[in-house]
Design an enzyme around this catalytic site. Sequence first.
Site: not given
Length: 466
Positions: A130, A156-157, A206-207, A228, A262
């Site tokens: 997001w 992303a939601s 993402g994470s 990534e 990031c």
Amino acid sequence: MPIASFNPYTGRELRRFRPHSPAQVERIVAQADRAARQWRRSSFAERARVLTRAAALLRERQDALARLMALEMGKPLRDGRAEVLKCALTCDYYAAHAEQMLADQLIETKARRSFIAHEPLGVVLAIMPWNFPFWQAIRFAAPALMAGNVGLLKHASNVPQCALALEKIFHDAGLPRAAFRTLLLESRDVEGLIADDRVQAVTLTGSEGAGSQVGAAAGRHIKKTVLELGGSDAFVVLADADLALAAQTAAQARMINAGQSCIAAKRFIVERPVAREFIRLLKAHLLEMRGGDPLDETTQYGPLARPDLADELTKQVADSVQLGAKVELYGGQSAPGTARFAPVILSNLRPGMPAYDQELFGPVASVLVARDEAHAIRLANDSRFGLGGAVWTRDEQRGERVARQIESGAVFVNALVASTPEMPFGGIKKSGYGRELSHLGIREFVNQKSIWIGGEKDGGARQKTE
């Protein structure tokens, strides 16, 4: 369960969407599979026309798209416009350069002719975050589409409106409807898509945890992936740096997207002779920054994207302080359960503290003091992450020497770490693998096919039989 988007600044619900049903997902994937067989046969000129038109639409709609980001994930308007313009630039870049990047590569062998051809894989599934809702998606979509692939976007939601707006831009630009679709799904439904044989590759931003799960699922089904993931980027300030410029850039680097990036600088590693002055300057710059409503043109940083993210960041700070970290600038969450979070500076850090070991995804600066250059390099590399980094020194040769020793996908000397379409982007260690952007990014999702034509050159094969 509906997918809802909320305004993180006000806490109000904006819209609700019904997730795609299994039947709808099956129809979209089947259509994408058929579209992939058609789109791969399109010419580079045809693809470029679509991408160039998409770039023009992004520029035309930049104000509306920036407002959508402000409402849905808290990005200030001016930052949102900059993000959209960067997306347009990248569409234009690949429209102009993709054909050259994917041209047959002649290889000198014993064959009469041998070369590497670059052919599309087919359907690429993108699982996107997001924090940069348009840029992250364009980073995959522009090169993938220009390579002849088609895209399925599971965004992303909390940013469904941004996801649907990007889908509309591509459709309005003339891309076949099935060649780029947004899937409104919960994360738990993603593994089924990865398992589907019609999906040829997966890219995720993402994470670390999400990357581990997606990478494992893709591995089970033998799917090419690009991951990534997180970063805890080192911002190394050597004693001979232009300290005023370094501190000013450090504040900017830490506050990119309210610290939710990031590649935002997170660990500030400063040589001891200039450490206290650097902290003083950094604190002054952070205090000057204006937080507030993302829809206000004067706002420099907005809230975090969700209250739970601010709650988690508050806990990481509190746990670090309990273990001995020193607070140099008091900020933080204005109240429990709110997404609003003011800048914090922590020092006196050591291994075992969240502020030392973990990625702090928000406006918290961790300052570590280095004894000398060698110690600064060791501190920079004492992280499981390796996405981006920066080195500040008045000696450019020294800066390059230090940059070469930092374990990271990118290192910027005397400059703000940023992504640009011309240069590859990606990490090492727990920051992931593979590359986006540049010629390396467009070649991630192609079949690099070796083609060998004929026998040996100059009648070599005939001579052997004579």
